[in-house]
Structure formats: C-alpha cells, structure tokens
Design an enzyme around this catalytic site. Structure first.
Site, PDB file in Angstrom:
ATOM      1  N   LEU A 168       0.838  -1.195   0.000  1.00 33.83           N
ATOM      2  CA  LEU A 168       0.000   0.000   0.000  1.00 33.83           C
ATOM      3  C   LEU A 168       0.872   1.243   0.000  1.00 33.83           C
ATOM      4  CD1 LEU A 168      -2.698  -1.096   2.619  1.00 33.83           C
ATOM      5  CD2 LEU A 168      -2.684  -1.444   0.134  1.00 33.83           C
TER       6      LEU A 168
ATOM      7  N   GLY B  29       2.334  -8.917   6.588  1.00 36.90           N
ATOM      8  CA  GLY B  29       2.672  -8.069   7.717  1.00 36.90           C
ATOM      9  C   GLY B  29       2.721  -6.620   7.266  1.00 36.90           C
ATOM     10  N   GLY B  30       2.621  -5.689   8.213  1.00 35.28           N
ATOM     11  CA  GLY B  30       2.650  -4.284   7.848  1.00 35.28           C
ATOM     12  C   GLY B  30       1.563  -3.970   6.846  1.00 35.28           C
ATOM     13  N   ASP B  31       1.945  -3.343   5.745  1.00 32.88           N
ATOM     14  CA  ASP B  31       0.983  -3.009   4.689  1.00 32.88           C
ATOM     15  C   ASP B  31       1.205  -3.865   3.451  1.00 32.88           C
ATOM     16  OD1 ASP B  31       3.401  -1.955   3.956  1.00 32.88           O
ATOM     17  OD2 ASP B  31       2.624  -0.021   3.297  1.00 32.88           O
ATOM     18  N   GLU B  32       1.747  -5.065   3.652  1.00 34.41           N
ATOM     19  CA  GLU B  32       2.075  -5.945   2.539  1.00 34.41           C
ATOM     20  C   GLU B  32       1.103  -7.120   2.454  1.00 34.41           C
ATOM     21  OE1 GLU B  32       6.916  -5.226   2.460  1.00 34.41           O
ATOM     22  OE2 GLU B  32       6.098  -7.013   3.450  1.00 34.41           O
TER      23      GLU B  32
END
Length: 323
Positions: free
Chosen positions: A168, A208-211
């Site tokens: 993102l 994880g995160g925006d992945e």
C-alpha cells in the site's frame, strides 16, 4: 465394575469391560452420556449397545483395533471424530487394553475419553499460528505452505503460477495522521475487498505491515494475471469510510511467475517483492513484472555496499576537497 464406575464418575471418561470367554460386557453409563444419549435399560434391545452409536467407518475401525488388541496382545490407543444426535462434534479417545489370565488374553478393558477441549485448543493454536490476527487472512506461514503445494501440483501438470506482491502506497501516513486503529481498520477493509475481487481465482494473504500477497494458480499466461492485478489496484483506490474519515490509498504490485522466474516459494516471493519496488520507483499505483535485470541491480547494489563497508573498515578511502 466398581473401579470403572469410580473412574468414569471423576472425569469425562467412560469405561467398559469384555469377558472374551463368556461374551459378557459391562459398560458404564458415562460411555453413553459422552455421546449425548441415555444409557440403555438392563436387558434392553441389543441394538442399543454402545458400539452401535458409531457410523460404519468408525465401527470398522473399532473392530479392527479390538482385533489387534487380541491378536497382537498390545494396548490400542486411537481417536475418533463423532457427531452426537444434537449435531455437536466430539473427539473421543479410545484405549483398548488386553488383560491376561495365566498367560492367555481373557478380558479387554476399554476407556473412552472426551478430548474435544484439547482438539479445539489445538485448532485454535493452529489458526493463530497460520492466520493474520488483524485481517483474518492467511499469514506468511499458511501462504507459503499453500503456495508450496500449488507449485508441486502445477509442476506435475506443467501449469503456471503467479505471485503478486502488494504494497500500500503511503500507508504510514494513514497511521501517523489518523492512528493505528484506523490503519488496522483500513487493512481489514482492503483485505476483505481483495478477497472478494479474487473470488475462487486465487488466495490472498497478509504478510505483515501493509504488505499483501496473492497466489494465482493454473494461469494460462502472464497477461491473464495482469487484469487481476489491475482490478486490485482499482479496488485499492476506492475510498474506505472509517468513522468520520474517508481514507484514500493506492497500491503498487510486483509479479513473479512460476516456473520462468523461480521454482521455489522463497525466490518467487523475493522476485515479486523486487518487482513491487520497481513499481514504486515507476511512480506507484502500478504493476511491474519481475525481470532478470532487477536481480542484477540488487546484486550490483549489494556488492557495492559490501565493498564500501570493507573499504571503510580497512581505511582504504581518501577524501579530497575540490574547490
């Protein structure tokens, strides 16, 4: 019988004993109660015996393990999944132990234990280990396992698999300006949106995160997944309403293909990740396919970094001032 009754009444355990000589059988009430049915009255219909609670498959398994206990002379320990009359599923552990008299097996002692809480806990632990807690999508572990299975299947059938690596754009700005709760709500909404866009065509996961990652098995060619990638980009651009906020975001996607780009899970993800960074470098909100030159650039930058680090360590650099 007295011992069986005492053990049965102290836990979710039922017991039974079979005299192989006379054929007489004693079964505690708990065996029936574990299955959600009333114990039969003494001298009742033989069809009400506990053995007939099970379906044909489970009955066959019990028969075979009982026969093994007698013929092999060793305890048998196994589990069965059964469905009670009220629809509840139970995991029942069975232990059948042969009893010898003067060296000859004359009796069988059996224990039936409800281990459903243990199996439900195992299922919860398994789900927590393989599911992203924010989006409830598969996590990296589950995605890698399913991708590995898809690669093996497609290799056997000479088919292709595409891996999409989604990042993102400027997601950190959402967290910094609106807070992590809104960021998590955005991840949940987009994860669900991506899953709906894919339908039965592929599997989406959050690493994880925006992945996010997507697996598209059995694709005909590279062009066939370009349209799906564009759908995901268009879907990401649609605003998400969270509380009083209208959140706008975009996505950059990198794509790697099996078998032409890599033949294993780790390298496919690595190459899709490299292609995603190429998409970001190309202006974001776009799609890039992995190419060999991307790996060459990564290797060149890595080698340069290592040489510079070594040169600093060995004091091999000199600084000159150019007026």
């Amino acid at each position: 019988e007295g011992m069986l009754r005492r053990v049965s009444s102290s836990a979710d355990v039922g017991g039974w004993e079979l005299d192989l000589t006379s054929g007489c059988e004693f079964v505690t009430d708990e065996v029936y109660l574990l299955h959600g049915i009333k114990p039969p009255v003494p001298g009742g219909d033989p069809s009400e015996r506990w053995f007939h609670i099970y379906n044909d498959l489970n009955r066959s398994l019990i028969r075979n393990r009982t026969r093994d206990a007698i013929n092999v002379g060793e305890p048998q320990d196994f589990e069965l999944l059964v469905e009670r009359d009220d629809g509840e599923e139970l995991w029942l552990r069975h232990i059948i132990e042969p009893v010898r008299t003067d060296g000859r097996i004359t009796h069988l002692h059996g224990v039936v234990q409800d281990i459903s809480p243990i199996r439900r806990a195992d299922k919860t632990i398994q789900r927590q280990a393989t599911t992203d807690p924010v989006t409830e999508l598969p996590n990296r572990i589950q995605f890698s396992e399913r991708l590995s299975a898809a690669l093996a299947s497609c290799q056997a059938e000479d088919d292709k698999v595409a891996v999409l690596f989604i990042d993102l754009d400027h997601f950190k700005d959402v967290n910094d300006s609106l807070g992590h709760r809104v960021g998590d709500e955005l991840l949940m909404s987009l994860g669900q949106r991506f899953r709906e866009l894919l339908g039965e065509e592929g599997i989406v996961a959050r690493l994880g995160g925006d992945e996010f990652t997507v697996m598209l098995p059995y694709i005909a060619d590279a062009d066939s997944c370009t349209g799906i990638a564009q759908k995901i980009i268009a879907g990401a651009q649609q605003p998400v309403i969270i509380d009083e906020h209208q959140v706008h975001i975009s996505a950059s996607i990198g794509i790697s293909l099996f078998p032409q780009d890599a033949d294993n899970v780790e390298t496919l993800l690595q190459h899709a990740d490299q292609a995603m960074y190429a998409a970001k470098a190309g202006g974001r909100n776009t799609v890039r396919y992995f190419t060999a030159s991307m790996q060459e650039d990564v290797d060149r930058r890595h080698n340069l970094h290592m040489k510079l680090a070594n040169a600093l360590k060995e004091r091999e650099l000199s600084v000159f001032y150019q007026p």
